[in-house]
Design a protein around this motif. Structure first.
Motif, PDB file in Angstrom:
ATOM      1  N   PHE A 121       0.821  -1.210   0.000  1.00  0.00           N
ATOM      2  CA  PHE A 121       0.000   0.000   0.000  1.00  0.00           C
ATOM      3  C   PHE A 121       0.855   1.260   0.000  1.00  0.00           C
ATOM      4  O   PHE A 121       0.611   2.201  -0.773  1.00  0.00           O
ATOM      5  CB  PHE A 121      -0.923   0.018   1.225  1.00  0.00           C
ATOM      6  N   ILE A 122       1.864   1.295   0.875  1.00  0.00           N
ATOM      7  CA  ILE A 122       2.650   2.519   1.051  1.00  0.00           C
ATOM      8  C   ILE A 122       3.508   2.822  -0.170  1.00  0.00           C
ATOM      9  O   ILE A 122       3.482   3.936  -0.699  1.00  0.00           O
ATOM     10  CB  ILE A 122       3.513   2.421   2.321  1.00  0.00           C
ATOM     11  N   PHE A 123       4.262   1.840  -0.643  1.00  0.00           N
ATOM     12  CA  PHE A 123       5.159   2.090  -1.776  1.00  0.00           C
ATOM     13  C   PHE A 123       4.372   2.322  -3.065  1.00  0.00           C
ATOM     14  O   PHE A 123       4.768   3.144  -3.896  1.00  0.00           O
ATOM     15  CB  PHE A 123       6.146   0.941  -1.935  1.00  0.00           C
ATOM     16  N   THR A 124       3.241   1.632  -3.217  1.00  0.00           N
ATOM     17  CA  THR A 124       2.383   1.894  -4.368  1.00  0.00           C
ATOM     18  C   THR A 124       1.766   3.278  -4.280  1.00  0.00           C
ATOM     19  O   THR A 124       1.676   4.002  -5.281  1.00  0.00           O
ATOM     20  CB  THR A 124       1.269   0.835  -4.477  1.00  0.00           C
ATOM     21  N   TRP A 127       4.276   5.944  -5.172  1.00  0.00           N
ATOM     22  CA  TRP A 127       4.490   5.923  -6.626  1.00  0.00           C
ATOM     23  C   TRP A 127       3.333   6.615  -7.356  1.00  0.00           C
ATOM     24  O   TRP A 127       3.549   7.400  -8.284  1.00  0.00           O
ATOM     25  CB  TRP A 127       4.633   4.476  -7.089  1.00  0.00           C
ATOM     26  N   LEU A 128       2.095   6.337  -6.923  1.00  0.00           N
ATOM     27  CA  LEU A 128       0.932   6.951  -7.565  1.00  0.00           C
ATOM     28  C   LEU A 128       0.892   8.456  -7.362  1.00  0.00           C
ATOM     29  O   LEU A 128       0.481   9.206  -8.255  1.00  0.00           O
ATOM     30  CB  LEU A 128      -0.356   6.310  -7.030  1.00  0.00           C
ATOM     31  N   LEU A 129       1.317   8.904  -6.168  1.00  0.00           N
ATOM     32  CA  LEU A 129       1.276  10.337  -5.881  1.00  0.00           C
ATOM     33  C   LEU A 129       2.128  11.135  -6.869  1.00  0.00           C
ATOM     34  O   LEU A 129       1.808  12.277  -7.192  1.00  0.00           O
ATOM     35  CB  LEU A 129       1.747  10.605  -4.450  1.00  0.00           C
ATOM     36  N   ASN A 130       3.199  10.542  -7.335  1.00  0.00           N
ATOM     37  CA  ASN A 130       4.075  11.239  -8.281  1.00  0.00           C
ATOM     38  C   ASN A 130       3.404  11.479  -9.627  1.00  0.00           C
ATOM     39  O   ASN A 130       3.868  12.322 -10.413  1.00  0.00           O
ATOM     40  CB  ASN A 130       5.371  10.438  -8.498  1.00  0.00           C
ATOM     41  N   TYR A 131       2.316  10.757  -9.905  1.00  0.00           N
ATOM     42  CA  TYR A 131       1.647  10.871 -11.201  1.00  0.00           C
ATOM     43  C   TYR A 131       0.252  11.482 -11.099  1.00  0.00           C
ATOM     44  O   TYR A 131      -0.501  11.470 -12.067  1.00  0.00           O
ATOM     45  CB  TYR A 131       1.542   9.491 -11.852  1.00  0.00           C
TER      46      TYR A 131
END
Length: 325
Positions: A121-124, A127-131
């Motif tokens: 959850f955290i690493f995904t 990663w999503l926040l950057n996009y």
């Protein structure tokens, strides 16, 4: 994360501590199931809190005060929100009449599952926040850069806070956990014995290998934790949205201390009867913080103070105005 890359020793320290404690827990101290006493639970709670605070000291030394405050904020938010999770575990254990000797084993494997799923959850999420940042725009006289995923998280937390504050404890007490998603999932793939077999997850009856009710309880605990992560993971993203290491380490240290805290909580529930109002306020506060972040930054130290005050006041209210039950 750049500071972290320059200090690989921090990653090594975290990995060594977690692995050593898990091996010590499962392979040595709790090799045989036993009833966890208040004394043992208190000692282990203090050990885990001490380890967490010691690790935050390492972060302060190598990464600075801001990362230290982010760790502290994420740690205590996760710790506070997880207490609500423990109340559900108490209900689940009571519903299935799980022996006290077997409860620690269930919680241990629940934590192992949390280690894996929280990492995903955290690493995904990072990663999503950057996009998910919108192009810069001018709103209310300010040039802002809005992240619509954080905005959605904020709305989720505010709604969750409102629902938590107005939820009825009687509804939780009347929950039929045999019809929960975790129970249905196990019954779909396994034949389930109607009886426990000590602390075993599987047993053989009449030559047929079957899952025990204890395995059903583990599945319910795992899925319950996933549902609660929908609230707690977005909440800690408000503290350090761009640093998965701070988020993950604080989350894991908070979770690993929950098993010992559970056994204390089960015996002192009266001290937390008003806690749900404090948690509801924390969820709403963090949600509002996420929504207004593009326009106004609330310092991590202030967020930590708000969380601490909300928890303290809710515990004081529980003691001063205890439930009649």
């Amino acid at each position: 994360m750049d500071n972290l890359i320059n200090h690989p020793g921090i990653i090594a320290a975290f990995t060594i501590v977690i692995l050593a404690m898990l091996i010590l827990d499962l392979g040595v101290l709790n090799k045989k199931s036993h009833v966890v006493s208040n004394r043992e639970a208190t000692i282990w709670s203090l050990i885990w809190i001490s380890l967490s605070m010691g690790f935050s000291g390492i972060i302060y030394h190598y990464m600075g005060a801001e990362k230290f405050m982010q760790f502290q904020g994420a740690y205590w938010i996760e710790k506070a929100l997880s207490v609500d999770n423990l109340f559900v575990f108490i209900l689940v254990f009571g519903y299935f009449n799980v022996a006290k000797e077997a409860q620690h084993k269930v919680l241990f494997w629940g934590v192992i599952g949390a280690l894996v799923f929280r990492a995903i959850f955290i690493f995904t999420g990072v990663w999503l926040l950057n996009y998910t940042y919108l192009p810069e725009m001018e709103l209310f006289g300010q040039v802002v850069k809005i992240n619509y995923l954080l905005f959605i998280f904020g709305i989720i937390l505010i709604v969750a806070g409102i629902k938590s504050g107005f939820s009825s404890e009687e509804d939780d007490g009347n929950t039929d956990f045999s019809k929960s998603a975790g129970s249905k999932l196990v019954h779909r793939f396994f034949k389930v014995s109607p009886n426990f077999d000590g602390d075993k997850f599987f047993t053989i009856q009449n030559g047929i290998k079957m899952a025990t009710p204890l395995f059903v309880v583990v599945a319910i605990v795992e899925l319950t934790d996933l549902l609660f992560a929908v609230d707690s993971i977005p909440a800690i993203f408000a503290i350090a949205p761009d640093d998965p290491f701070i988020l993950y380490t604080s989350n894991i240290f908070a979770i690993l201390g929950l098993r010992s805290l559970y056994f204390l909580l089960a015996n002192f529930m009266y001290m937390f009867s008003k806690l749900k109002y404090g948690l509801a306020f924390i969820l709403a506060f963090i949600g509002i913080k996420m929504i207004i972040a593009p326009f106004y930054h609330i310092e991590t130290s202030f967020s930590l103070m708000v969380v601490g005050c909300a928890l303290l006041l809710s515990v004081i209210a529980s003691l001063v105005f205890p439930d009649k039950d």
